[in-house]
Every structure is written in structure tokens, then in C-alpha cells.
Write a protein that holds these residues in place. Structure first.
Motif, mmCIF file in Angstrom:
data_model
loop_
_atom_site.group_PDB
_atom_site.id
_atom_site.type_symbol
_atom_site.label_atom_id
_atom_site.label_comp_id
_atom_site.label_asym_id
_atom_site.label_seq_id
_atom_site.Cartn_x
_atom_site.Cartn_y
_atom_site.Cartn_z
ATOM 1 N N ILE A 114 -23.591 -44.015 8.125
ATOM 2 C CA ILE A 114 -23.820 -45.194 7.743
ATOM 3 C C ILE A 114 -25.638 -45.446 7.470
ATOM 4 O O ILE A 114 -26.071 -45.887 6.627
ATOM 5 N N ASN A 115 -26.396 -44.625 8.320
ATOM 6 C CA ASN A 115 -27.764 -44.694 8.207
ATOM 7 C C ASN A 115 -28.150 -43.861 6.995
ATOM 8 O O ASN A 115 -28.961 -44.332 6.148
ATOM 9 N N HIS A 116 -27.347 -42.814 6.612
ATOM 10 C CA HIS A 116 -27.644 -42.065 5.447
ATOM 11 C C HIS A 116 -27.808 -42.812 4.142
ATOM 12 O O HIS A 116 -28.242 -42.854 3.008
ATOM 13 N N LEU A 117 -26.434 -43.896 4.223
ATOM 14 C CA LEU A 117 -26.148 -44.683 2.980
ATOM 15 C C LEU A 117 -27.195 -45.606 2.637
ATOM 16 O O LEU A 117 -27.466 -45.916 1.714
ATOM 17 N N GLU A 118 -27.637 -46.285 3.917
ATOM 18 C CA GLU A 118 -28.765 -47.173 3.700
ATOM 19 C C GLU A 118 -30.192 -46.597 3.335
ATOM 20 O O GLU A 118 -30.701 -47.099 2.382
ATOM 21 N N GLN A 119 -30.287 -45.460 3.650
ATOM 22 C CA GLN A 119 -31.523 -44.720 3.107
ATOM 23 C C GLN A 119 -31.352 -44.126 1.722
ATOM 24 O O GLN A 119 -32.673 -44.335 0.912
ATOM 25 N N LYS A 120 -30.260 -43.898 1.204
ATOM 26 C CA LYS A 120 -30.273 -43.536 0.033
ATOM 27 C C LYS A 120 -29.929 -44.601 -1.217
ATOM 28 O O LYS A 120 -29.894 -44.310 -2.418
#
Length: 629
Positions: A470-476
Motif C-alpha cells: 500500500i505504501n509503495h503504491l502511494e509513493q509510485k
């Protein structure tokens, strides 16, 4: 030929070093000696192909045998053999290597990749388990005399004329008292199965019994008899040495069962085959993963020219693919002298990158060619893909096109597809597209129901790696947010700046807030009174998205430790427009107001699965009392 002398080494302490430090695991002696025997057999085959040996090759099977009474283990081959001078050179002078010289001499004439390793230092692993070692050998060279070498584990040796009549070599180990475990059949069989199961020359270890048909009985049914056959422990031609075009799906499945007898069939596999800028072959399987994310690594076996080296492949295989199963074989992977540990160099990095690319290409191809089949496998594939996206930038660049999310209607979307699917209805006042997700659709059902009443879509992200994903998706992804469906009241999760009017006056709201604070009596909780829809819950309990996410990440490793010890800080939102709040305010006594407020709060806790112990008992008793009032 008789001669005595001292082995040419730089230190007289070489044998204690070999025994204690060079090889961490004493069982490796058998791997080294069997590999050397195979090496010698490969060499004679190669010389025959080159026309430099014109005699009969005969049976090249390597034999391992043991004699418990005499306390010996013997490794016999019918390979290239050695002269007395070659023993002095290759065995006594450790600095020289038979394989190195052989490869150098014939490197332009044939495929030198067949030569397993160095007939030199590996031979001395014998002294980890033996108090005396003998070599009985006869060279392939015309007119050569047999030679016999003896050494008792110090630097003194003896060479004399031998008695061997056939080309090849016997290595006889006289086992030391502290290593008699290796004189057990099951122990030797286990070592051979582990290290030599796929060597390219047949390895014989004793005999085994087999049932064969032997005519018919009086009822014309087949009779069977027991016969003894050579116990050949290895498959000399494993599938990774073959061309994929020569293999069927069943061949890959059968080989998987050979490696992992008690596993379910894999989802699919990738056949690796590259000869530039490094040599690498192998087959990697995607296994079915259990829902609890069984992080069992060390399932990929590393070989060097069909000799098993290790199942610790962390430098060669990217971390996110260490959950795969299968085999990698490369002569270009640098090993330390005992072959037990990988040494990092540019080839290892290239191989790592190649494997990552091959896996990404295979997944992309599956998604493109059979999306339905890919979606059906997503529950298992998803762990690898998400893990890879988080940990490998180059994989992430490709994987964003085939990484999926699934909504509660069971539909799959790529990230870009999903953003388009929800942007019309789930864009907030700051122009961010907000994806709502659930980690437990049963426990969070009330919150999901509230979201769906507004026609909001909810995806399921319930896996242990999902908090990091989830964090990764928001960062990307710019202008894209993910909010857990129970992280706030629904109108705050997707804040469209639509003002709702409260049916209560400011004074009534303040009074209501005081009643709830007194009823709850917990300074860690934050109480607010908010205008919401009349069909929303009377009280909504939430844990802020940031803290909830940190706790989820910490539960699977990776979240800041400080959140583990923090008290649970809940946000308690009281619905100013619900009929129950009006009833609380209109209750006759302060005690009744407290009781109703506590009941509404406990109902909210119950819906979250957070009501237990004495609080749950009090709630049940209070419910009975209120129903009778």
C-alpha cells in the motif's frame, strides 16, 4: 617406482586447517571425491572424442562402496587415471590443478565446461574423515604402469608400483574413529542423494531389490520374483540440461515431484538458458503459497556443472524470488575453495538481473496471453509480484503493468485500470483518487456497508505483505491514496468538501460530547460529534490510517518499533443526526444518559471485534436491562 617424500606445501599445518576450517561440513568429502571421479570420466570421454584416446571407453560408471569391518570407503572410476609423475604433480603439489591444466590444454578443441572442478585441493577433504588415504590408479596412456600412493594425514607420502589392471582410479579412505558415522549405508546414501543426484556420469552405490515379472501362475495371473540390480543413484540427464522444445509439461511436473515429493503441483515454471555473458541453465517453479504466506526459503538448489553446491542462494536470486522452487546451474558462479559459500562479483549481479528479467517477462507474457488464467492464479502469484515491486526497482517498472487488485465483487484490475474505474466517484476535494480497502471483510463489514451505500468500491488487501505494498503504491502513483475503510468516518475518508447540517445546536453537541467522554472514561480516546447521514452508525470507532498502517507493517516486519508499545488511541465519532443521539440527550437522568452513551459506544466496539472480557459481560447485562425497560 618406489619412492617416499614430503608433500610440497607451504605449511605443515595444512591438514588440521582442512579438517577444521576449510570445509565446514565433513560430509562434503564424498561430494568432492565423487565429483573428481566424474571429472576423470568426463576427461577420458573428451579425449576419445578428440581422437587422442583410441582405446575402448567401456563402462564409465563411478562406484562408491564401503566395508564396515575394514572401516574403509572406496570411490572407483574408470576415467583418465594417473601416472606416478602425475600423482606427484597433482596430488603432492597442491598449487597445481589437474583440471586447470587440462582445460588450458584443450580449451580451443572442445567444450571444457564439462570439467567439474579441480583435482587438487578438493581431494584433501578426504582427510577430514580418514586417518589414511590410498590411491590405486592406472593411466590411460599407452604403456603406463599402475601406481599406488599412500598418505596418513601428515606431509609424508609413499608412491610405489600398483596392482590395478584397468584404466582409472580407486580412492580408498581408512575412516578415522571419530568419523565412523560415514560407515553407515543410509548416511552415505543420503549424502549421495544430496550432492550427486544429477551428476553426468552414472554413480553406483551397492545394489537394490526390484520386483520383475516371472511368468504366470495357475490362474494365468503374472508372477513376480525379486532380483538385485545396481543401485544407480543419479539422473545423468536432468531436464535443465535439455532444450525446452524437447520437453513436455509432464516432464517439468515429474521433475518437480523428484525435487519436492510431497508438494502440490506448481502454478507454472520458467526454463532458464543463457550462454552469454555468462553460462546459466535451470528451471524455476512458482509454487502454490499458503494463505499465511509461508516464508520458507532455501528451496532453490544451486548446482555447478550438475554438482549440488548449496540451497543458500541469496546473492544469486533476488530476495523476492527466494520463495520460488527449482534448480539453477552455473559454472560461472564464483565459489570459495570449499564451494560452500558464494563470492560476490559482477557475474553474480548479472545473473541476479537476468533472473529478475526472465521472471518479469514470463509474468507479463502470461498476463497478456491468458489474462483469465493469470487472474485465477493471482492469489498465489500476487505475493511474488508485490514483494518484487517493493524490493526491486527494475522489476517494479515491468510489474506495474501486470500487478492486480481485486474488489469485493471479485473483479481484477491493474492499478491504472482501477484508478480509471473509481476516479469519477472517489476523487476528493484535493483531486486525489482515493481507493478504499479492507483487510478483513467480515470484521469490517459495517464500514464496507456504509461505503457501498455511497456506491464506493472497496478492494481487498488482506495479505501480510499488503501494508508495505500500500505504501509503495502511494509513493509510485501521484494523486492516488489508499484508505482503510474503517480508518475514519466515510465522509472524511473521501472528503468532497460537502457540508452536512447538524440537527443539534452547538450547545447540544457540546453536551453530547461531555456525556460520551464521561461514559467512555478513557483519556486515550478522542471524541467528536459530527453531522453524518441518518442511516450511518450512531457511533463510529476508527484508528487513524497512519497509526493503523504502521501497526500493520510492524506485524509483518518493517514498521517502526515505537508503534508497538503505544496505547491504542481511538477516534470516536458520534453521529449528531442519528435518532439514538437525540434519545440520549432526552433521557431523564444523567445515569440514563451515561448508560445509553456507553451502550452506543460498546456497540461500535462490538462491530470492530474489540469488545471482550468484563466489558462484554457488562454490555450483555446492560442490553437485557434496556430491553426490559
Amino acid at each position: 617406482m618406489a619412492e617416499k617424500g614430503t608433500i610440497s606445501i607451504h605449511t605443515e599445518n595444512i591438514f588440521p586447517i582442512i579438517k577444521k576450517f576449510l570445509y565446514s561440513d565433513h560430509e562434503i568429502f564424498l561430494r568432492e571425491l565423487v565429483s573428481n571421479a566424474v571429472d576423470a570420466s568426463q576427461k577420458i570421454k573428451q579425449l576419445a572424442q578428440l581422437g587422442e584416446y583410441t582405446g575402448e571407453l567401456g563402462d564409465l560408471t563411478v562406484e562408491v562402496s564401503f566395508d564396515k569391518k575394514k572401516k574403509t570407503i572406496t570411490i572407483s572410476d574408470n576415467g583418465i587415471g594417473m601416472t606416478g609423475d602425475e600423482i606427484k604433480k597433482y596430488i603432492n603439489q597442491i598449487a597445481f590443478s589437474g583440471a586447470t591444466e587440462f582445460v588450458e590444454k584443450y580449451k580451443d578443441k572442445a567444450d571444457n565446461q564439462q570439467i567439474i572442478g579441480h583435482f587438487g585441493l578438493g581431494f584433501y577433504s578426504a582427510f577430514m574423515v580418514a586417518k589414511k588415504v590410498e590411491i590405486d590408479t592406472l593411466s590411460h596412456q599407452e604403456g603406463a604402469e599402475p601406481a599406488h600412493w599412500t598418505c596418513t594425514g601428515d606431509t609424508d607420502f609413499e608412491i610405489k608400483k600398483g596392482k590395478r589392471k584397468k584404466r582409472g582410479t580407486d580412492i580408498i579412505l581408512h575412516i578415522a574413529d571419530d568419523s565412523e558415522e560415514f560407515l553407515e549405508e543410509h548416511r552415505l546414501q543420503g549424502i549421495l542423494d544430496k550432492y550427486s543426484k544429477f551428476l553426468p556420469i552414472p554413480i553406483k552405490f551397492g545394489q537394490k531389490e526390484e520386483q520383475v515379472e516371472d511368468g504366470k501362475d495357475k490362474d494365468d495371473k503374472p508372477k513376480y520374483k525379486t532380483v538385485k540390480k545396481d543401485n544407480i543413484i543419479n539422473d545423468t540427464d536432468p531436464i535443465w540440461t535439455k532444450s525446452p522444445s524437447d520437453l513436455k509439461d509432464q516432464d517439468y511436473l515429474d521433475f518437480y515431484k523428484t525435487l519436492y515429493p510431497f508438494s502440490e503441483d506448481p502454478l507454472f515454471w520458467i526454463h532458464l538458458n543463457v550462454d552469454y555473458p555468462f553460462n546459466l541453465t535451470g528451471v524455476l517453479y512458482f509454487p502454490k503459497l499458503k494463505k499465511d504466506f509461508d516464508l520458507q526459503k532455501n528451496k532453490i538448489q544451486l548446482y555447478s556443472r550438475q554438482v549440488f553446491i548449496t540451497d543458500e542462494v541469496k546473492d544469486i536470486v533476488p530476495e523476492f524470488l527466494q520463495l520460488l522452487h527449482g534448480v539453477i546451474d552455473s559454472p560461472d558462479i564464483p565459489l570459495n575453495v570449499s564451494r560452500s559459500y558464494l563470492q560476490s562479483d559482477s557475474n553474480v549481479k548479472k545473473i541476479n538481473g537476468y533472473i529478475t528479467k526472465k521472471v518479469a517477462d514470463k509474468l507479463g507474457e502470461l498476463f497478456k496471453n491468458d489474462r483469465k488464467g493469470y487472474e485465477e492464479k493471482w492469489e498465489d502469484i500476487g505475493v511474488f509480484v508485490k514483494y518484487g515491486m517493493i524490493s526491486e526497482e527494475k522489476f517494479d517498472e515491468k510489474a506495474k503493468d501486470f500487478a492486480l487488485v481485486k474488489n469485493l465483487d471479485g473483479k481484477h484490475f491493474t492499478i491504472e485500470e482501477y484508478k480509471k474505474h473509481i476516479e469519477a466517484n472517489q476523487t476528493n476535494k484535493d483531486k486525489n483518487v482515493v481507493a478504499l480497502y479492507t483487510t478483513n471483510k467480515d470484521k469490517q463489514h459495517g464500514y464496507i456497508d456504509t461505503a457501498q451505500k455511497r456506491n464506493y468500491d472497496v478492494i481487498e488487501l488482506s495479505g501480510p505483505i499488503d501494508p508495505h505494498f500500500i505504501n509503495h503504491l502511494e509513493q509510485k502513483n501521484d494523486k492516488f491514496q489508499l484508505q482503510r475503510v474503517d480508518a475514519d468516518v466515510i465522509d472524511k475518508l473521501i472528503d468532497k468538501d460537502e457540508k452536512k447540517e447538524s440537527v443539534l445546536s452547538d450547545k447540544e453537541q457540546e453536551t453530547l460530547k461531555e456525556i460520551f467522554e464521561k461514559a467512555i472514561d478513557d483519556k486515550n480516546n478522542s471524541v467528536t460529534v459530527q453531522p453524518m447521514a441518518t442511516d450511518d452508525l450512531p457511533v463510529t470507532i476508527t484508528l487513524p490510517e497512519f497509526i493503523r498502517r504502521m501497526k500493520d507493517m510492524q506485524a509483518t516486519g518493517g514498521g517502526p518499533m515505537m508503534f508497538g508499545d503505544m496505547p491504542m488511541t481511538l477516534s470516536v465519532a458520534v453521529n449528531a443526526n442519528h435518532a439514538m443521539t437525540k434519545k440520549i440527550l432526552e433521557a431523564k437522568s444523567d445515569e440514563d444518559k451515561q448508560k445509553l452513551a456507553k451502550q452506543a459506544y460498546d456497540l461500535a466496539l462490538l462491530s470492530q471485534g474489540m469488545l471482550e472480557g468484563k466489558s462484554l459481560t457488562d454490555f450483555v447485562n446492560r442490553s437485557v436491562e434496556l430491553s426490559l425497560a
